[in-house]
Design an enzyme around this catalytic site. Structure first.
Site, mmCIF file in Angstrom:
data_model
loop_
_atom_site.group_PDB
_atom_site.id
_atom_site.type_symbol
_atom_site.label_atom_id
_atom_site.label_comp_id
_atom_site.label_asym_id
_atom_site.label_seq_id
_atom_site.Cartn_x
_atom_site.Cartn_y
_atom_site.Cartn_z
ATOM 1 C CG HIS A 18 11.049 19.296 95.347
ATOM 2 N ND1 HIS A 18 9.896 19.864 94.838
ATOM 3 C CD2 HIS A 18 11.462 20.144 96.328
ATOM 4 C CE1 HIS A 18 9.631 20.981 95.476
ATOM 5 N NE2 HIS A 18 10.575 21.174 96.394
ATOM 6 C CD GLU A 19 14.531 19.673 98.777
ATOM 7 O OE1 GLU A 19 15.199 20.719 98.639
ATOM 8 O OE2 GLU A 19 13.414 19.656 99.324
ATOM 9 C CG HIS A 22 14.615 23.926 95.755
ATOM 10 N ND1 HIS A 22 13.847 24.920 95.174
ATOM 11 C CD2 HIS A 22 13.741 23.116 96.427
ATOM 12 C CE1 HIS A 22 12.578 24.715 95.477
ATOM 13 N NE2 HIS A 22 12.482 23.630 96.207
#
Length: 415
Positions: A18-19, A22
């Site tokens: 997920h990170e 980003h």
């Protein structure tokens, strides 16, 4: 211990994937990523890369974050009069500002900082041996914060709010997007590991061990044509016929080769208000069947999660929510059942995390995306104060939700 390791592995993979979404698109948008952290709390390992990003592994395996420079994301504040030390590069520019007493550099210049600008004019002012001094700061200088964390300073041109609106929107969307990609990949892996995907369109089924059909002497594949004279053409019609069949059932079927039909009378197993005859759908084993099956399982999982969220919004009931403790319990159960169960849980949690983060709550990615869309339509951003109030409201809502979820976990576990 096996359950704990499984929990940490699943949670860690979900957070990193997920990170990383980003992180990657923030860099593409020209935003300075000051820190990429896995876990929360005190850091137990850190490494500063050549591009200035600090990679940290933190003690508590309960999340992670990408620390992007800019308003509303990350800023380093220096208190007036704070004792610090300055290091210089070969050009005479400040290359490091040390605010921590945990890191000592005997060659650095002690200073009591009176004012600073690390975003625009890039200078730091203070008292050195009682005399007021001003020093220019290098564009790529670092700052050691009070807890010993060393990160890049953040001039305006690399801050989050100065990236294009589409770059920020993609940065915010990339986290959930990566969770969807991970879910699809893992579901596809499951399809290959189990040798195929379930075929719900056929009336050929696999006989389960120790079920009613197995106890009647059948094994392997069977093709079922009728149950109590009710036609069976696929999994759905089989389910309907079984539930309507009662305590004794007469099946017209043939073994896997399909050469001869015969009638078999069985007594189905009853669980609550359901009847079971001990079969599961046959498998499609072709390469493309497995590939398409992975996408189909991901879609079915996402649809089920979205439906559950819709029902939760229409009929709020926080007792149905679960947090880290619930995930740990599910991880422990999956670990006991084997690799496929662990992968299935990971894939479902990944889809869940992606969908949940797209909810238009300001503290979540979906809330940030909504603000990006509003800015694109208005062709100008909201006032910082307005966006700050909106974000604060979202944080308050998420805090209340976290408390409720944690309480649910405690009640389920100990009461």
């Amino acid at each position: 211990m096996q359950g704990l390791i499984t929990f940490i592995a699943i949670f860690g993979i979900l957070v990193i994937i997920h990170e990383f979404g980003h992180f990657y698109f923030a860099k593409r948008a020209g935003i300075l990523v000051r820190e990429f952290a896995v876990g929360m709390g005190p850091k137990i390992f850190s490494h500063t890369a050549a591009d200035g990003t600090l990679y940290t592994l933190r003690l508590l395996p309960l999340g992670g974050y990408v620390r992007m420079a800019g308003w509303g994301e990350d800023k380093t504040e220096i208190r007036t009069g704070h004792s610090a030390s300055l290091s210089f590069n070969e050009k005479g520019l400040v290359s490091r500002i040390n605010l921590s007493d945990r890191v000592v550099d005997q060659t650095a210049l002690p200073i009591a900082i009176t004012s600073y600008d690390l975003e625009d004019s890039l200078e730091v002012m203070g008292l050195v041996a009682g005399e007021s001094k001003s020093y220019a700061v290098d564009q790529n200088a670092t700052i050691i914060e009070e807890d010993g964390t060393e990160v890049r300073i953040a001039p305006l041109d690399v801050q989050y709010q100065n990236a294009s609106v589409w770059g920020r929107l993609m940065t915010n969307f990339a986290g959930p997007m990566n969770n969807f990609i991970l879910g699809i990949v893992v579901f596809t892996l499951i399809a290959f590991l189990q040798g195929g995907v379930r075929d719900y369109t056929s009336n050929t089924f696999l006989v389960a061990d120790n079920g009613p059909l197995s106890q009647a002497g059948l094994s392997g594949q069977v093709t079922i044509y009728q149950i109590n004279h009710q036609p069976v053409t696929d999994w759905e019609s089989l389910s309907q016929a079984v539930q309507a069949g009662g305590s004794t059932m007469v099946l017209e079927l043939s073994d896997g080769d399909g050469t001869s039909k015969k009638e078999v009378t069985i007594t189905p197993k009853q669980e609550d208000d359901r009847y079971l005859i001990g079969v599961s759908p046959d498998l499609k084993t072709g390469f493309w069947d497995k590939l398409k099956g992975g996408f189909a399982m991901a879609w079915e999982s996402a649809f089920a999660i979205a439906t559950a969220l819709k029902n939760l919004i229409l009929k709020p009931d926080v007792t149905k929510l679960g947090g880290p403790i619930a995930i740990y319990q599910m991880s422990s159960s999956a670990a006991k059942e084997g690799l496929l169960s662990v992968l299935t849980l990971m894939a479902m949690l990944s889809m869940n995390l992606g969908i949940f983060n797209l909810l238009p709550i300001p503290a979540l990615d979906g809330g940030k995306i909504l603000l990006n869309i509003i800015e694109a339509i208005r062709k100008k951003p909201l006032k910082q104060e307005t966006e700050g109030y909106i974000t604060l409201a979202g944080v308050a809502l998420m805090l209340l939700l976290t408390i409720a979820v944690t309480w649910n976990d405690i009640v389920r576990t100990f009461f």
